[in-house]
Design a protein around this motif. Sequence first.
Motif, PDB file in Angstrom:
ATOM      1  N   ALA A  23       0.832  -1.208   0.000  1.00  0.00           N
ATOM      2  CA  ALA A  23       0.000   0.000   0.000  1.00  0.00           C
ATOM      3  C   ALA A  23       0.863   1.252   0.000  1.00  0.00           C
ATOM      4  CB  ALA A  23      -0.926  -0.018   1.207  1.00  0.00           C
ATOM      5  N   ASP A  24       1.577   1.495  -1.098  1.00  0.00           N
ATOM      6  CA  ASP A  24       2.445   2.677  -1.177  1.00  0.00           C
ATOM      7  C   ASP A  24       1.694   3.973  -0.935  1.00  0.00           C
ATOM      8  OD1 ASP A  24       4.962   1.592  -1.559  1.00  0.00           O
ATOM      9  OD2 ASP A  24       4.678   1.394  -3.714  1.00  0.00           O
ATOM     10  N   TRP A  25       0.468   4.037  -1.383  1.00  0.00           N
ATOM     11  CA  TRP A  25      -0.285   5.284  -1.189  1.00  0.00           C
ATOM     12  C   TRP A  25      -0.603   5.523   0.280  1.00  0.00           C
ATOM     13  CZ3 TRP A  25      -5.363   4.953   0.614  1.00  0.00           C
ATOM     14  CH2 TRP A  25      -5.937   3.675   0.573  1.00  0.00           C
ATOM     15  N   HIS A  26      -0.475   4.474   1.101  1.00  0.00           N
ATOM     16  CA  HIS A  26      -0.659   4.641   2.543  1.00  0.00           C
ATOM     17  C   HIS A  26       0.671   4.805   3.275  1.00  0.00           C
ATOM     18  CE1 HIS A  26      -4.852   4.298   3.374  1.00  0.00           C
ATOM     19  NE2 HIS A  26      -4.972   3.133   2.796  1.00  0.00           N
ATOM     20  N   ASP A  27       1.781   4.529   2.589  1.00  0.00           N
ATOM     21  CA  ASP A  27       3.087   4.530   3.241  1.00  0.00           C
ATOM     22  C   ASP A  27       3.531   5.952   3.543  1.00  0.00           C
ATOM     23  OD1 ASP A  27       5.521   3.933   4.270  1.00  0.00           O
ATOM     24  OD2 ASP A  27       6.359   3.099   2.431  1.00  0.00           O
ATOM     25  N   ALA A  28       3.441   6.300   4.808  1.00  0.00           N
ATOM     26  CA  ALA A  28       3.828   7.651   5.228  1.00  0.00           C
ATOM     27  C   ALA A  28       5.020   7.560   6.168  1.00  0.00           C
ATOM     28  CB  ALA A  28       2.648   8.334   5.907  1.00  0.00           C
ATOM     29  N   GLY A  29       5.925   6.614   5.889  1.00  0.00           N
ATOM     30  CA  GLY A  29       7.085   6.438   6.751  1.00  0.00           C
ATOM     31  C   GLY A  29       6.741   5.772   8.068  1.00  0.00           C
ATOM     32  N   LEU A  30       5.702   4.957   8.082  1.00  0.00           N
ATOM     33  CA  LEU A  30       5.299   4.283   9.311  1.00  0.00           C
ATOM     34  C   LEU A  30       6.355   3.263   9.729  1.00  0.00           C
ATOM     35  CD1 LEU A  30       1.551   3.610   8.430  1.00  0.00           C
ATOM     36  CD2 LEU A  30       2.473   5.442   9.851  1.00  0.00           C
ATOM     37  N   THR A  33       3.766  -1.559  10.363  1.00  0.00           N
ATOM     38  CA  THR A  33       2.700  -1.768   9.386  1.00  0.00           C
ATOM     39  C   THR A  33       2.313  -3.236   9.410  1.00  0.00           C
ATOM     40  OG1 THR A  33       4.257  -2.275   7.608  1.00  0.00           O
ATOM     41  CG2 THR A  33       3.585   0.034   7.852  1.00  0.00           C
ATOM     42  N   ASN A  34       1.214  -3.552   8.718  1.00  0.00           N
ATOM     43  CA  ASN A  34       0.886  -4.960   8.530  1.00  0.00           C
ATOM     44  C   ASN A  34       1.648  -5.482   7.324  1.00  0.00           C
ATOM     45  OD1 ASN A  34      -0.534  -4.188   6.241  1.00  0.00           O
ATOM     46  ND2 ASN A  34      -2.548  -4.522   7.137  1.00  0.00           N
ATOM     47  N   GLU A  35       1.330  -6.681   6.873  1.00  0.00           N
ATOM     48  CA  GLU A  35       2.088  -7.352   5.817  1.00  0.00           C
ATOM     49  C   GLU A  35       1.958  -6.707   4.445  1.00  0.00           C
ATOM     50  OE1 GLU A  35      -0.016  -8.840   7.907  1.00  0.00           O
ATOM     51  OE2 GLU A  35       1.325 -10.019   9.165  1.00  0.00           O
ATOM     52  N   VAL A  36       1.011  -5.798   4.271  1.00  0.00           N
ATOM     53  CA  VAL A  36       0.858  -5.135   2.977  1.00  0.00           C
ATOM     54  C   VAL A  36       0.967  -3.610   3.084  1.00  0.00           C
ATOM     55  CG1 VAL A  36      -0.386  -6.995   1.795  1.00  0.00           C
ATOM     56  CG2 VAL A  36      -1.665  -5.313   3.137  1.00  0.00           C
ATOM     57  N   GLY A  37       1.577  -3.118   4.178  1.00  0.00           N
ATOM     58  CA  GLY A  37       1.898  -1.706   4.274  1.00  0.00           C
ATOM     59  C   GLY A  37       0.886  -0.799   4.932  1.00  0.00           C
ATOM     60  N   TYR A  38      -0.228  -1.338   5.387  1.00  0.00           N
ATOM     61  CA  TYR A  38      -1.228  -0.499   6.057  1.00  0.00           C
ATOM     62  C   TYR A  38      -0.845  -0.310   7.523  1.00  0.00           C
ATOM     63  CZ  TYR A  38      -4.284  -0.975   2.025  1.00  0.00           C
ATOM     64  OH  TYR A  38      -4.805  -0.915   0.758  1.00  0.00           O
ATOM     65  N   ARG A  39      -1.285   0.809   8.080  1.00  0.00           N
ATOM     66  CA  ARG A  39      -1.045   1.030   9.507  1.00  0.00           C
ATOM     67  C   ARG A  39      -1.760  -0.048  10.313  1.00  0.00           C
ATOM     68  NH1 ARG A  39      -1.557   6.251  10.631  1.00  0.00           N
ATOM     69  NH2 ARG A  39      -1.751   6.846   8.486  1.00  0.00           N
ATOM     70  N   LEU A  40      -1.222  -0.354  11.472  1.00  0.00           N
ATOM     71  CA  LEU A  40      -1.813  -1.366  12.335  1.00  0.00           C
ATOM     72  C   LEU A  40      -3.107  -0.836  12.941  1.00  0.00           C
ATOM     73  CD1 LEU A  40       1.390  -2.587  14.195  1.00  0.00           C
ATOM     74  CD2 LEU A  40       0.274  -3.644  12.220  1.00  0.00           C
ATOM     75  N   SER A  41      -4.061  -1.724  13.103  1.00  0.00           N
ATOM     76  CA  SER A  41      -5.324  -1.307  13.719  1.00  0.00           C
ATOM     77  C   SER A  41      -5.102  -1.055  15.207  1.00  0.00           C
ATOM     78  CB  SER A  41      -6.396  -2.383  13.535  1.00  0.00           C
ATOM     79  OG  SER A  41      -6.161  -3.465  14.419  1.00  0.00           O
ATOM     80  N   PRO A  42      -5.862  -0.156  15.789  1.00  0.00           N
ATOM     81  CA  PRO A  42      -5.729   0.090  17.229  1.00  0.00           C
ATOM     82  C   PRO A  42      -5.899  -1.183  18.059  1.00  0.00           C
ATOM     83  CG  PRO A  42      -7.015   1.829  16.226  1.00  0.00           C
ATOM     84  CD  PRO A  42      -6.810   0.772  15.164  1.00  0.00           C
ATOM     85  N   ASN A  43      -6.806  -2.066  17.649  1.00  0.00           N
ATOM     86  CA  ASN A  43      -6.996  -3.314  18.396  1.00  0.00           C
ATOM     87  C   ASN A  43      -5.752  -4.189  18.354  1.00  0.00           C
ATOM     88  OD1 ASN A  43      -9.544  -2.820  19.349  1.00  0.00           O
ATOM     89  ND2 ASN A  43     -10.575  -3.820  17.641  1.00  0.00           N
ATOM     90  N   THR A  44      -5.099  -4.259  17.211  1.00  0.00           N
ATOM     91  CA  THR A  44      -3.867  -5.045  17.090  1.00  0.00           C
ATOM     92  C   THR A  44      -2.795  -4.495  18.013  1.00  0.00           C
ATOM     93  OG1 THR A  44      -4.345  -5.651  14.807  1.00  0.00           O
ATOM     94  CG2 THR A  44      -2.040  -5.748  15.490  1.00  0.00           C
TER      95      THR A  44
END
Length: 128
Positions: A23-30, A33-44
């Motif tokens: 998920a490059d469009w979500h990649d903000a230098g986090l 991340t999860n396995e595909v680049g998204y930010r982790l959910s608060p529950n995780t």
Amino acid sequence: MEALKRQKAWQDETRLKAGSDWADWHDAGLVFTNEVGYRLSPNTVYHNYKRLVASIGLPEKRLHDLRHTYATMSIHTGNDIKTVQENLGHATAAFTLDVYGHVTEEMKRASAYRIESFIQALSGSHSE
């Protein structure tokens, strides 16, 4: 630092494996991340934090307590308030001080000692 380096290596390897699914469009230098680049959910984040705290035998604390501890320790050890404010993402230093600037007896003594030392240096006298 070693843990952060391992995390970065894992993330780089995971990004390569994910290929075009990353998920490059979500990649903000986090950092995390999860396995595909998204930010982790608060529950995780919450459940992993709770598991980690229990596994090392620490008393149960809220995740937000880490932020509070960072802020008060930063102020206590002498980090300038503007740096602490920016690290916490607060709009003003006044807000940071209002929320986290608990003055301890040790901080009061250290302040008095600094002022006393300054005055003694100006006057040329030294206390025993």
